[in-house]
Design an enzyme around this catalytic site. Sequence first.
Site, PDB file in Angstrom:
ATOM      1  N   PRO A  71       0.833  -1.208   0.000  1.00 24.70           N
ATOM      2  CA  PRO A  71       0.000   0.000   0.000  1.00 24.70           C
ATOM      3  C   PRO A  71       0.868   1.259   0.000  1.00 24.70           C
ATOM      4  CG  PRO A  71      -0.603  -1.506   1.787  1.00 24.70           C
ATOM      5  CD  PRO A  71       0.672  -1.985   1.224  1.00 24.70           C
ATOM      6  N   GLU A  72       0.693   2.054  -1.045  1.00 29.39           N
ATOM      7  CA  GLU A  72       1.345   3.359  -1.118  1.00 29.39           C
ATOM      8  C   GLU A  72       0.235   4.402  -1.146  1.00 29.39           C
ATOM      9  OE1 GLU A  72       4.335   3.414  -4.217  1.00 29.39           O
ATOM     10  OE2 GLU A  72       4.646   1.263  -4.052  1.00 29.39           O
ATOM     11  N   ARG A 121       1.851 -10.272   7.362  1.00 23.00           N
ATOM     12  CA  ARG A 121       3.260 -10.190   7.772  1.00 23.00           C
ATOM     13  C   ARG A 121       3.493  -9.349   9.019  1.00 23.00           C
ATOM     14  NH1 ARG A 121       6.307 -10.169   1.871  1.00 23.00           N
ATOM     15  NH2 ARG A 121       4.895 -11.706   1.032  1.00 23.00           N
ATOM     16  N   ARG A 175      20.680  18.042  -3.094  1.00 24.48           N
ATOM     17  CA  ARG A 175      20.773  16.687  -2.545  1.00 24.48           C
ATOM     18  C   ARG A 175      21.655  15.809  -3.417  1.00 24.48           C
ATOM     19  NH1 ARG A 175      16.865  15.502   1.446  1.00 24.48           N
ATOM     20  NH2 ARG A 175      18.093  13.575   1.608  1.00 24.48           N
TER      21      ARG A 175
END
Length: 273
Positions: free
Chosen positions: A2-3, A112, A151
Amino acid sequence: MPELPEVETVCRDLRTGGVIGEKIIDVLVLWEKSIADLHPDQFRAGLVNNTIISVTRRGKYIHLVLHTGTSLLIHLRMTGSLTLRDIHQTNDLHDRVIIQFTNYNLVFHDPRKFGRMILTNNPELWLDALGPEPLHDDFTAAVLYERLHHRKARLKTLLLDQKFIAGIGNIYADETLFLAKIHPCRTGESLSKEEAFALHRAIQHTLRSAITNRGTSLGTGDGNFTSKGEAGQHGRQLQVFRRTQTPCYICQTPIEKIIINQRSTHFCPHCQK
DNA sequence: AGTGGCCCCTGGCGGC
DNA sequence: TGCCGCCAGGGGCCAC
């Protein structure tokens, strides 16, 4: 996994499913670690007789606010799901927490056991640590460029970093970079303004398209992520994720798989520069 | 600041 | 067929 799109789909389904205004009658904790460090008695006491007044999403967190002001944050991690289930239906082996309403149950199911439910009066402790919401108006292309240009980390790493940007996981990181035609090993500072803007468009397009399709459900092991127990339809739209050694849909070059920061990463070596 | 390693977990799958 | 061992992967934590 799930994102953002899958979590958004769950939130929408909970709202349309009528969770708002429901009073919690009882709570069953079947796996204690699913409720973080709270004792099951405290968890239960904080929820019973409470009413849910809102369901929102921040990054990959589901945020339920109760009428007392307490928050229930839910992170599905790898295999978690939240479903509304008829009160007469029997429990499943992998059910971890069951929140009972009058006529149905809200079931936290998680084979899990990585997922967590957090009952707290200070949700900002978790939510404020997150980076910008990729679909909010204030997340502009200029904002992304500003966050990227100093970055030195690789883009795949940055997209997965929830403090850099909230809600993106392994599937949509790979899909986004393919759509933007940018190699996952490029660093943030290496992107031109034009490339950063292309990445911004790709992030928003990928996530919006996946939400429209009610998310991605992968075939085996990972289960379904919609709260109605249905499969999301975005899987067939995937361009690179888990397509290792199969031809790129654009140029027919075999999709490559490499490991970046312990995460499998799929890309087209010809299309992505 | 960036990276790597390990851990949490268990179903699924490849190899033999 | 059956068993073993490996793998996936979000995120926290720690070491360098």
